[in-house]
Structure formats: C-alpha cells, structure tokens
Design an enzyme around this catalytic site. Sequence first.
Site, PDB file in Angstrom:
ATOM      1  N   ARG A  79       0.820  -1.206   0.000  1.00  0.00           N
ATOM      2  CA  ARG A  79       0.000   0.000   0.000  1.00  0.00           C
ATOM      3  C   ARG A  79       0.855   1.258   0.000  1.00  0.00           C
ATOM      4  NH1 ARG A  79      -2.809   0.217   5.335  1.00  0.00           N
ATOM      5  NH2 ARG A  79      -4.508  -0.991   4.479  1.00  0.00           N
ATOM      6  N   TYR A  80       1.994   1.193   0.646  1.00  0.00           N
ATOM      7  CA  TYR A  80       2.875   2.356   0.756  1.00  0.00           C
ATOM      8  C   TYR A  80       4.037   2.224  -0.226  1.00  0.00           C
ATOM      9  CZ  TYR A  80       0.520   3.323   5.229  1.00  0.00           C
ATOM     10  OH  TYR A  80      -0.398   3.597   6.199  1.00  0.00           O
TER      11      TYR A  80
ATOM     12  N   ARG B  35       7.435   0.275   1.478  1.00  0.00           N
ATOM     13  CA  ARG B  35       7.344  -0.839   2.404  1.00  0.00           C
ATOM     14  C   ARG B  35       6.148  -1.728   2.081  1.00  0.00           C
ATOM     15  NH1 ARG B  35       5.874   3.999   3.989  1.00  0.00           N
ATOM     16  NH2 ARG B  35       4.457   4.399   5.737  1.00  0.00           N
TER      17      ARG B  35
ATOM     18  N   CYS C 164      -2.716 -18.105  14.779  1.00  0.00           N
ATOM     19  CA  CYS C 164      -2.350 -17.417  16.027  1.00  0.00           C
ATOM     20  C   CYS C 164      -2.601 -18.369  17.185  1.00  0.00           C
ATOM     21  CB  CYS C 164      -3.214 -16.177  16.251  1.00  0.00           C
ATOM     22  SG  CYS C 164      -2.813 -14.786  15.184  1.00  0.00           S
TER      23      CYS C 164
ATOM     24  N   CYS D  12      -7.661 -12.689  18.984  1.00  0.00           N
ATOM     25  CA  CYS D  12      -8.248 -11.490  19.570  1.00  0.00           C
ATOM     26  C   CYS D  12      -9.584 -11.247  18.866  1.00  0.00           C
ATOM     27  CB  CYS D  12      -7.337 -10.293  19.338  1.00  0.00           C
ATOM     28  SG  CYS D  12      -5.643 -10.602  19.872  1.00  0.00           S
TER      29      CYS D  12
ATOM     30  N   CYS E  21      -9.895  -8.663  15.949  1.00  0.00           N
ATOM     31  CA  CYS E  21      -8.815  -8.767  14.952  1.00  0.00           C
ATOM     32  C   CYS E  21      -9.190  -8.141  13.620  1.00  0.00           C
ATOM     33  CB  CYS E  21      -8.462 -10.236  14.729  1.00  0.00           C
ATOM     34  SG  CYS E  21      -7.183 -10.476  13.492  1.00  0.00           S
TER      35      CYS E  21
ATOM     36  N   ARG F  13      -7.781  -8.811  10.891  1.00  0.00           N
ATOM     37  CA  ARG F  13      -7.719  -9.825   9.831  1.00  0.00           C
ATOM     38  C   ARG F  13      -8.500 -11.076  10.200  1.00  0.00           C
ATOM     39  NH1 ARG F  13      -2.211  -8.290   9.576  1.00  0.00           N
ATOM     40  NH2 ARG F  13      -2.229  -6.330   8.438  1.00  0.00           N
TER      41      ARG F  13
ATOM     42  N   ASP G 163     -10.518  -0.913  14.304  1.00  0.00           N
ATOM     43  CA  ASP G 163     -11.027  -0.975  12.932  1.00  0.00           C
ATOM     44  C   ASP G 163     -12.475  -1.466  12.923  1.00  0.00           C
ATOM     45  OD1 ASP G 163      -8.652  -0.143  11.728  1.00  0.00           O
ATOM     46  OD2 ASP G 163      -7.840  -2.181  11.695  1.00  0.00           O
TER      47      ASP G 163
ATOM     48  N   ASP H 122      -6.572   3.676  10.922  1.00  0.00           N
ATOM     49  CA  ASP H 122      -6.248   3.036   9.651  1.00  0.00           C
ATOM     50  C   ASP H 122      -7.505   3.225   8.805  1.00  0.00           C
ATOM     51  OD1 ASP H 122      -4.637   1.758   7.846  1.00  0.00           O
ATOM     52  OD2 ASP H 122      -4.091   0.137   9.231  1.00  0.00           O
TER      53      ASP H 122
ATOM     54  N   LYS I 149      -2.651   4.679   7.308  1.00  0.00           N
ATOM     55  CA  LYS I 149      -2.817   5.193   8.668  1.00  0.00           C
ATOM     56  C   LYS I 149      -2.743   6.722   8.691  1.00  0.00           C
ATOM     57  CE  LYS I 149      -0.520   1.048  10.410  1.00  0.00           C
ATOM     58  NZ  LYS I 149      -0.116   0.476   9.098  1.00  0.00           N
TER      59      LYS I 149
HETATM   60  C1  LIG Z   1       0.852  -0.335   8.940  1.00  0.00           C
HETATM   61  C2  LIG Z   1       1.282  -0.800   7.620  1.00  0.00           C
HETATM   62  C3  LIG Z   1       2.611  -0.652   7.210  1.00  0.00           C
HETATM   63  C4  LIG Z   1       3.662   0.009   8.070  1.00  0.00           C
HETATM   64  O1  LIG Z   1       3.305   1.343   8.326  1.00  0.00           O
HETATM   65  P1  LIG Z   1       4.261   2.302   9.189  1.00  0.00           P
HETATM   66  O2  LIG Z   1       3.463   3.539   9.369  1.00  0.00           O
HETATM   67  O3  LIG Z   1       5.504   2.502   8.393  1.00  0.00           O
HETATM   68  O4  LIG Z   1       4.550   1.595  10.475  1.00  0.00           O
HETATM   69  C5  LIG Z   1       2.933  -1.087   5.950  1.00  0.00           C
HETATM   70  N1  LIG Z   1       2.022  -1.643   5.123  1.00  0.00           N
HETATM   71  C6  LIG Z   1       0.736  -1.791   5.497  1.00  0.00           C
HETATM   72  C7  LIG Z   1      -0.216  -2.383   4.539  1.00  0.00           C
HETATM   73  C8  LIG Z   1       0.323  -1.385   6.763  1.00  0.00           C
HETATM   74  O5  LIG Z   1      -0.949  -1.570   7.133  1.00  0.00           O
END
Ligand SMILES: *Cc1c(COP(=O)(O)O)cnc(C)c1O
Length: 413
Positions: A151-152, A155, A164, A168, A171, A173, A331, A368, A375
């Site tokens: 998504r980002y 990363r 798990c 929880c 959750c 997911r 969420d 989120d 986020k």
């Molecule tokens: C939370 C998350 C991350 C990491 O986010 P940071 O703000 O860098 O900690 C990366 N990918 C996804 C899909 C996430 O939900």
Amino acid sequence: MEQVSAQRISSLDDEPPLKQPGVGVTFPSPSPKRPGNPRSSLFRKHYFPNTNSTQWNDWHWQLFHRITTLEQLYRYVTPTEEERQALERKDWQFPFSVTPYYLSLIDLSDPDDPLRKTVIPQIAESHISAGEAADPLGEDHTSPVPGIVHRYPDRALFLATSFCSVYCRYCTRSRLVGGHTETLEVQWDRAFEYLAQHTEIRDVVISGGDPLTLSDERLGLLLGRLKQIKHIEMVRIGTKVPFVMPQRITPALVKVLKTFRPLFINIHATHPNELTEESRQACNRLADVGIVLGSQTVLLKGVNDSIATMTELFHKLLTVRVKPYYLFQCDPIVGSEHFRTSIAKGKEIMDGLRGHTSGFAVPYYVVDTPGGGGKVPILPDYEVSHDEKGLCLRNYEGKEFMYPDVVATQGPL
Ligand SMILES: *Cc1c(COP(=O)(O)O)cnc(C)c1O
C-alpha cells in the site's frame, strides 16, 4: 513442532476432568516482589495438577493445551450468557483459541475482566453495524500477489501465516486467520519473488496471523530469504506471542532472529495485566540481542479506554525496553461495535499522556482509514487559532501560548 500439527492435535484432550467444573477461582495478582508468576503457577497447580513447571513453560505444551471450545472453557469458568450464546453458534468462521497461560492472567470470577473480553467471544460479535466490513482496510485490493499487501511506496506487508495461538476478538484480519495456514505458506515463493522484483521496497513488515508461531526452521528460512534481497534494509515482525505465549521466546528462537539485522519487533500489547515475569523475560531476551522493540495497542471499550490504564501500560512497556509505537482506533470489522470507542475518547487519552509523562511513553494515535488509505494520525486539538499574530497553542495544562509563525508575518496564510 509445526504449528499445523499442533492445531490438529489440539482436539485430543489429555487432562483429567476437573472435580468442580465451571467454578471460577480467584488467584492473586502477579507481584513484582516475588519471582515467577504466582497467579499462573497457582492456575497450573489447580487445573493441571500433573503438569510441572517445565512442561507448562514449554510453548508446545501451551499450544497443545489451547482452549478452543465451549466444553473446554467450562472447565475453567461459567461462561456469561453472551459468551455461551457466541460459543454455541455452529456457523461462525472466526475461531476461538486461548493458551492456558493467557487464560491464567484472567480473573475468571470477574465477567468484566479486561483480557477476558478480548479473547472469549460474545454474541455481540455476530451483530453487524453500519460501516462495518470484513476487510475495512481494503487490504485485498492492494494485494498484488497472495500474502503481500503493498500500500505504501517503500514498504510492504507480508502475511506469512494465518495461525495465532490466541485469537483477539477485534482482529483486523479475522477474515484471514485460522484454519487455512497451509495455503498462506505455499504462497511464500511468490511473495519472495514479488519482494525481489520490487526494488523500491526497503522495509518489510511480517505479520499474519502471528509469525512467531512458526517453527524456528520456518522463521530462519523466511529471514534468510529476505536477507538475500539486497534492497530490503529492515524487517519488522508484528506479534502478540511475547504476551500470549511468552514461553515461545526461547534462546534458540532468539538465535534465529538475531541473524537478521536490523530487526524490529512490534508487540501487540493490550493491558498492563499482560506484563508478567514471563513476558518481561521474553522482552528482555529479545532486547538483549539488539532487536528493537515497539508496541501496537488497539483502543478497546471497557478494556483499556482510560488514561490511567494506558499510562500504566506504556510505563510498564518502557521498563522492558518496548517503545509504544501505535495506538490504533479499533477498525470497523464486522461485529466490532461493542469494542469501538469514539475518536473523542482516543483524543482524550492522548491529551492525558503528552506532557503529563515521558514523551517516550506516548505512541502515535492513528486511524487506519477504511478503504485502504493507510494510517492517519489524530492529535488532540492543540492549535487554538492561527492568524497574523501567529499560532496560538494550548499546552498540556490548558494554558495558551503564542508562537510567532513566519508564515503569518511574511505572507498570507
Ligand atoms: C501499517 C502498515 C505498514 C507500516 O506502516 P508504518 O506507518 O511505516 O509503520 C505497511 N504496510 C501496510 C499495509 C500497513 O498496514
């Protein structure tokens, strides 16, 4: 032991039936002055009289003896009407599971025990409210290959397993976890391939399910494969294992984990009752080999939604070298209404932290965003007004201060 086999054997039950089924027994709270965890050890002696502490402290034993059915739960506690109705449902998808260790942290005579609400299902979770969805973060749409959420820009999230030790109830997911672990694991090769091809990915978040329920061998393989991908600069693991099954953090596991540097571990922390002798040892073992520890907490109604509880939790985390990283607004997953607080509640808690205690104890409060926007941080209202005189700020004591903002004096806002 591979997790899959642990799951299968959990239905074979080897402990003798209790003499007094369904009686909630009150054990003393963990005392910092005495070594060990007297609450868990009394629980063990009462419910597992033939189990010694070495067996209890073996994570395979904990996995094998997970409580997963209403019948098993009856041994320890008389369920409330809400819990009984939830556990009697045959058509539910989201499994119930709790380790004996984690159950031992719960005061079973108290239907309002905070940790109890997070792991024992209530019938309220079958109620769907407005705005709730199975995949509110739209993760399935940002998944280029199965098991990867990208998504980002720099990363990616790697969903390594769907298993798990404890589920929880809130959750994010819940649509993915439980049951089909094998299918996620066979997807690993495609996931590694995707990460290797995408040179913009410098940070990989391993989550699931709980990655630390994988065997040492599987984790070693996973970290080894990621290490071969040169553009991956850092890896993070998201886990609740140090708090729900701290016995898993063995010297052998730590040896595997320290092969990847830099490694960050974000521990899912819910309540100060999770900080026991065992979980402290687990965190210290990880920190001692240079793993950087952070925490992620979900704000939950009736569980941790007070300034006092959050302050105590974050202070205790810092004593075991865990830096509070995120406080999540819960969420809107299907059946989560009974857990969700207002955003105002979250702001009030953040307002009660900043300035009142160490900045290190203050996480980012984030939502989120539904739909997959990622986020977004939420702050209490510190900016009172912003005009040609400058920015008027409110401090933690409620006093107002003027900052001579250059934008205000050098040009229009
Ligand atoms: C939370 C998350 C991350 C990491 O986010 P940071 O703000 O860098 O900690 C990366 N990918 C996804 C899909 C996430 O939900």
